[in-house]
Design a protein around this motif. Sequence first.
Motif, short mmCIF file in Angstrom:
data_model
loop_
_atom_site.label_atom_id
_atom_site.label_comp_id
_atom_site.label_asym_id
_atom_site.label_seq_id
_atom_site.Cartn_x
_atom_site.Cartn_y
_atom_site.Cartn_z
N VAL A 148 2.51 3.67 -7.18
CA VAL A 148 1.54 2.62 -6.87
C VAL A 148 0.12 3.21 -6.81
N VAL A 149 -0.02 4.35 -6.14
CA VAL A 149 -1.34 5.00 -6.04
C VAL A 149 -1.85 5.36 -7.43
N LYS A 150 -0.97 5.89 -8.27
CA LYS A 150 -1.34 6.24 -9.64
C LYS A 150 -1.87 5.01 -10.39
N THR A 151 -1.14 3.92 -10.32
CA THR A 151 -1.55 2.70 -11.02
C THR A 151 -2.88 2.17 -10.50
N ARG A 152 -3.05 2.17 -9.20
CA ARG A 152 -4.30 1.68 -8.61
C ARG A 152 -5.50 2.48 -9.11
N LEU A 153 -5.36 3.80 -9.16
CA LEU A 153 -6.48 4.65 -9.58
C LEU A 153 -6.76 4.51 -11.08
N MET A 154 -5.70 4.33 -11.87
CA MET A 154 -5.89 4.23 -13.32
C MET A 154 -6.45 2.88 -13.74
N THR A 155 -6.25 1.84 -12.93
CA THR A 155 -6.65 0.48 -13.33
C THR A 155 -7.77 -0.08 -12.46
N GLN A 156 -8.57 0.77 -11.86
CA GLN A 156 -9.63 0.29 -10.97
C GLN A 156 -10.61 -0.63 -11.68
N ALA A 157 -10.83 -0.36 -12.96
CA ALA A 157 -11.80 -1.16 -13.71
C ALA A 157 -11.35 -2.62 -13.86
N ALA A 158 -10.07 -2.88 -13.62
CA ALA A 158 -9.56 -4.25 -13.73
C ALA A 158 -9.83 -5.07 -12.48
N SER A 159 -10.30 -4.41 -11.42
CA SER A 159 -10.54 -5.11 -10.16
C SER A 159 -12.03 -5.15 -9.83
N LYS A 160 -12.44 -6.19 -9.14
CA LYS A 160 -13.83 -6.31 -8.72
C LYS A 160 -14.07 -5.69 -7.35
N ALA A 161 -13.02 -5.20 -6.74
CA ALA A 161 -13.13 -4.59 -5.42
C ALA A 161 -13.85 -3.24 -5.51
#
Length: 318
Positions: A258-271
């Motif tokens: 989960v941590v890996k996915t969150r870091l790799m896809t940060q650009a997909a979130s506005k947070a």
Amino acid sequence: LKSKGAICGCSPTFPHGQLRYPLTTSHTSTHRSSHSYYHRHIRGGASASPSTTATASLSVTERLAFGGVSRATAQILLYPIDALRTLAQTRDHRTLADVGAKALIRGCTTTSSFALFIGAIQFGIFGATKQYCGPVVASALGAAGSCIVSVPQEVIKQRLVTGVYASFRQAVKTIYAQEGLLGFYSAWRPTMARNIPFVIATFTANDVLKQKILKARDSSDDADASDSSSNELSVKQNLLIGVSSALIGAIITHPADVVKTRLMTQAASKALPYTSTMDCIQTIWKTEGVAAFYSGFVQRSAYMGKIFILFGEGKSAW
């Protein structure tokens, strides 16, 4: 021994004119054990383990090709399940309604081609080191070595699935232009923290479960001693072992996934972006709770279970 009768017959003949004798009840245990030994090690010697004979004739190049092709094929077939896992793990919990159904296959062929090299590296290292350091350490080394290719694959694949980029070419050009070569290795630490323990846990569980099933079969009074393939598992047993071992590995390593996915896809979130791996862990813990570390667990378990079912015979062949 001169003939099969020396083990299986009722009146075996010994060489050099030695005495014959009929088997009596006192010889029942010895006869049963010898009968089993004959079928497993003498009669079944050449055919008891087809994979052993086949593997002995494989060259290094053929082994690498086998590992790469098998992994690439598995990833292509299971790509939609992995895409659903990625979406479930995103920070804003994206769905197909957000990214469109095409996200299930976006980048499938191009990113899965990386698996040719991932599988070749992982199988190659495993095969080259297994006899020196054992299967568990060899599996860990293979997983670590394959991260050279698997991390860039994950970065590109997950950003394509989440809609950050529209095509493989755009993803590669943009990442390199904006982040440089290191951009392809975003979140490499949590990736390795997932891959190495997962492989160790799964391969270990796979071997333990397989040995338990084979041992139970061997000790069964109803086992057919004449079955020359007694060291082979049925499709049902391979399915059970594959799913069970993958489940054990997934339970242990899913938070890192989960941590890996969150870091790799940060650009997909506005947070607000995470500043580091530890910041990501702490933010998830504080704002979403423990359950968030197991988002996408069902999808990943299904994906990895089938991967290891497909890899079962290939791994044992080493």
